[in-house]
Design an enzyme around this catalytic site. Structure first.
Site, PDB file in Angstrom:
ATOM      1  N   ASP A  10       0.847  -1.197   0.000  1.00  0.00           N
ATOM      2  CA  ASP A  10       0.000   0.000   0.000  1.00  0.00           C
ATOM      3  C   ASP A  10       0.877   1.240   0.000  1.00  0.00           C
ATOM      4  O   ASP A  10       1.070   1.890   1.030  1.00  0.00           O
ATOM      5  CB  ASP A  10      -0.931  -0.010   1.210  1.00  0.00           C
ATOM      6  CG  ASP A  10      -1.863   1.202   1.218  1.00  0.00           C
ATOM      7  OD1 ASP A  10      -2.193   1.697   0.127  1.00  0.00           O
ATOM      8  OD2 ASP A  10      -2.249   1.651   2.325  1.00  0.00           O
ATOM      9  N   GLU A  29      -2.877   0.801  -7.733  1.00  0.00           N
ATOM     10  CA  GLU A  29      -3.548   1.947  -8.359  1.00  0.00           C
ATOM     11  C   GLU A  29      -5.052   1.797  -8.149  1.00  0.00           C
ATOM     12  O   GLU A  29      -5.539   0.803  -7.601  1.00  0.00           O
ATOM     13  CB  GLU A  29      -3.225   2.053  -9.845  1.00  0.00           C
ATOM     14  CG  GLU A  29      -3.536   3.452 -10.383  1.00  0.00           C
ATOM     15  CD  GLU A  29      -3.067   3.682 -11.806  1.00  0.00           C
ATOM     16  OE1 GLU A  29      -3.115   4.834 -12.264  1.00  0.00           O
ATOM     17  OE2 GLU A  29      -2.663   2.716 -12.460  1.00  0.00           O
TER      18      GLU A  29
END
Length: 767
Positions: free
Chosen positions: A738, A747
């Protein structure tokens, strides 16, 4: 002095049918040119087995020897450091910089990048990079600390993905409205260091859906343990009282994570409540609810995501507190705007007004081939609610999403989808041109932009890319679907959409093999697709469902796709669109001959996903070959769950409903990393998705992604340098981090969130 070129490489969002090849093959460039002058260019020391320093004069004992500063930056020695007076009023980080060129990097070598730095006044952010000093100006590592806030010394390790003698160390300090002073010292890039092992914090070994289980739905969890025998578990309420007990089921080694695991089932407990936990093997899970209300919120939050993705309109802070921003790409300096966009040089002699639409992902591009499948799934969320036995269309009705169009007596989800639909229609080649009726594949910047960058601050030239058959059929399919859904609310728009769909269909038949260039990945994703039989099938299906015309019926029935086995392990997405046609033919009222066979094909696919789910220790309908997780794996889990949900809508069989519901557990925390892949949902959730304007990790003045944003999730190919520096040798579910720099695992995209919107709505309807 010139300006510093460098920016984080950006996503190919999805891999091609071969997981080793990027579907959206791209490389991210910054906006500026190569530095014109360096103070001194001394040879860099070669890297070796021992630690070797690559930066020359990093302690500034010889003044500014080997260092440069960009135009407008007054830099020089000060008390044994390099200090730079940074002018105010610059738009981007790279508009003001200091750095050193001719750095040697060795592929596969581990480096420690360290420096001390201060900012006055405190709180400014510096973007420190190690990258390439020449085109395409790739960045191999970057960090963006906030200076003089939590210490002044910074140290990081990474692995170089390339061999080069043209590396660069740079500190980008622009983008501030006010002038400030940046000082740096002890800059070091040492090769041959031992890489720091990355160990994700996975928390308690009891893995649960951290958001909520439905009272009348399945309730399962996974325990990571070395134990070979069954273990007792306890379900506790918010007050710590034991409300249910049971035994785990040993499952052995889970191939997708390499963990020894047990499963446990507490589905017999149905009492609503908050703050439940599971305790087993000396571990207590993160808390969760037994209630449907969280999914009512997620249904709306996942759909609200699209408003803040809009191009060409101011995002109002009163509608999305914390997310207000100026309109992007409307031609307000430095922005070039999308009102008169030309083709790339030599490809056409007209311009198009392609304002509006949704930004595709964390970049500033807009793509017909991905916008089509995204719009279809958002529209299908509403269309399913109209026809399914548990559908509640009013839950997405007028006033539910708090968008500018709320109150116009049109369902908000249709208003939101229309923002993208009108953009798609604008991408059609005008009458009188050689490819009239075809759709341009995409529109985006001439070069990649860097992070962070608000859409309104993008100074790049915008360009149309050549029409393709795939884009044209995406337009035909979604416009045809729109024609039937908008007819009760706006007959004129419905007629316009259907006319555009017919024109696109005719044009695609005349040009059936105009394929996207797989190498067209500068400034935006390539989105190449070498097979368009599935798009032809999908478009014909939507045109038939809207018109009932015989020619479209015959095309559907004669297509080899119509009887093909299309529900494979990795499901459907923007390049595999046959399922979009098949699912709609099975569920939207129509008189297609052999419709029972169509429905049976859906339930057969659902049976396959249900078998996968039951066999999987983490209870998900996704098991790619050799556990090679695909780009955007989280949305593929959800799209496989959509097939299960559709089978329930068709048959009413509870096994399909339960399978669809259980699929959400993986997304919301019942996974090897013990985290939710949806921002704002679950005690630990992904919230640093790769984005230019949801970029709080890089700029504390910007927000994280809004609640209800889906992260792409584990991707075994880990194409970005940041993930490569942390995740080498990762197994399946562990191929994720993350971090805003990990564009291949983390994304967000409009098509991924469409899958979340559809499934969140389905689950909410079951509550």
């Amino acid at each position: 002095m010139g300006a510093l070129p460098n920016a984080l490489p950006v996503p190919p969002h999805l891999p091609t049918r071969s997981p080793d090849v990027n579907r959206r093959r791209t490389a991210l460039l910054s906006l500026t040119g190569l530095l014109a002058t360096a103070l001194t260019a001394l040879p860099a020391a070669p890297a070796g087995a021992d630690e070797v320093e690559q930066v020359r004069n990093g302690a500034f004992d010889n003044g500014t020897d080997s260092w440069w500063a960009s135009a407008g930056v007054a830099a020089g020695p000060s008390e044994g450091r390099l200090c730079a007076d940074v002018p105010g009023g610059t738009a981007n980080r790279w508009d003001a910089a200091v750095g050193q060129n001719d750095i040697t990097l060795v592929k596969g070598e581990s480096y420690r990048f360290s420096f001390s730095a201060t900012g006055s006044p405190a709180g400014h952010v510096v973007r420190a990079i190690v990258g390439l000093q020449v085109a395409p100006y790739d960045t191999y590592y970057e960090v963006s600390p906030q200076l003089s806030v939590s210490g002044d010394t910074y140290s990081y390790t990474f692995t170089s993905p390339v061999d080069t003698a043209q590396g660069q160390v740079g500190f980008q300090v622009g983008g501030s409205a006010d002038p400030w002073r940046f000082c740096v010292d002890d800059v070091s890039l040492r090769g041959g260091v031992a890489p720091e092992p990355y160990e994700p914090d996975t928390g308690p070994r009891v893995r649960v859906n951290q958001v909520a289980y439905l009272p009348a739905g399945p309730k399962n969890a996974t325990l990571v343990t070395d134990a070979g025998e069954r273990l007792s578990w306890q379900l506790k309420d918010d007050d710590g009282r034991v409300v249910r007990r049971g035994w785990t089921v040993p499952r052995g080694t889970d191939a997708s994570s390499g963990q020894n695991v047990h499963s446990l089932d507490f589905g017999s407990y149905r009492k609503r409540g908050t703050g439940y936990t599971l305790t087993v093997d000396g571990e207590t899970s993160r808390p969760f609810d037994i209630d449907a209300r969280a999914y009512e919120r997620l249904r709306l939050d996942s759909a609200k995501y699209y408003y803040t993705q809009r191009s060409g309109i101011e995002i109002r802070d009163d509608l999305r507190p914390g997310y207000g921003r100026p309109a992007g790409h409307v031609g307000t300096a430095p922005n070039r705007g999308d009102g008169e966009v030309p083709c790339r040089p030599g490809e056409c002699d007209y311009t198009l007004d392609v304002t509006g639409g949704w930004y595709d992902a964390g970049d500033h591009g807009k793509y017909v081939v991905n916008g089509g499948i995204s719009t279809w799934e958002v529209l299908s969320t509403y269309e399913r609610a109209q026809h399914a036995r548990t559908g509640e269309a009013d839950r997405l009705g007028d006033g539910t999403l708090d968008i500018p169009e709320s109150g116009n007596k049109v369902p908000d989800i249709l208003d939101e989808a229309r923002w993208e639909l009108e953009f798609l229609l604008k991408m059609q080649v005008p009458d009188g041109e050689p490819l009239a009726g075809m759709a341009h594949h995409k529109i985006h910047d001439e070069q990649w932009t860097g992070l962070p960058l608000l859409p309104s601050d993008d100074p790049q030239k915008r360009e149309l890319h050549p029409p393709t058959t795939a884009a044209t059929l995406n337009l035909a399919a979604t416009a045809a679907q729109a024609a039937r859904l908008y007819r009760p609310y706006d007959k004129e728009f419905a007629a316009t959409a259907l006319a555009a769909a017919r024109k696109a269909w005719t044009a695609a038949l005349a040009h059936p093999d105009l394929l996207a260039d797989p190498d067209d990945g500068v400034g935006g994703g390539a989105y190449p697709d070498d097979t368009v039989a599935d798009e032809f099938y999908w478009a014909a299906a939507e045109l038939y469902l809207t018109t009932g015309e015989r020619k479209f019926q015959e095309y559907v029935l004669n297509s080899p796709v119509h009887t093909a086995d299309i529900f494979g392990p990795t499901g459907f997405d923007w390049s595999r669109t046959a399922a979009a046609g098949r699912l709609d033919l099975a569920t939207v009222p129509n008189r297609l001959p052999g419709k029972d066979k169509v429905r049976r094909s859906v339930t057969k696919g659902a049976d396959r996903y249900l078998a996968t789910l039951k066999a999987h220790p983490y209870g998900m309908p996704y098991a790619p070959a050799d556990n090679v997780y695909d780009w955007g794996s989280s949305h593929q889990v959800l799209n496989n769950a959509v097939v299960l949900a559709t089978a329930y809508d068709l048959t009413g069989a509870s096994k399909y409903r339960d399978g669809a519901l259980q699929s959400m557990d993986y997304i919301l925390g019942r996974n090897a990393l013990n985290m939710s892949y949806v921002t704002g949902y679950g005690e630990v959730n992904a919230h640093n998705q790769h984005s230019r304007w949801y970029a709080r990790q890089l700029d504390p003045n910007l927000p994280n992604p809004p609640a209800g944003t889906l992260s792409g999730g584990p991707n075994s190919s880990i194409q970005d340098p940041f993930a490569q520096s942390k995740l080498q040798g990762c197994v399946g579910q562990f191929c994720f981090i993350d971090d805003i720099q990990s564009w291949s695992t983390n994304e967000h995209t409009i098509n991924w969130n469409a899958a979340l919107t559809r499934m969140a709505s389905f689950v909410a309807d079951q509550g």
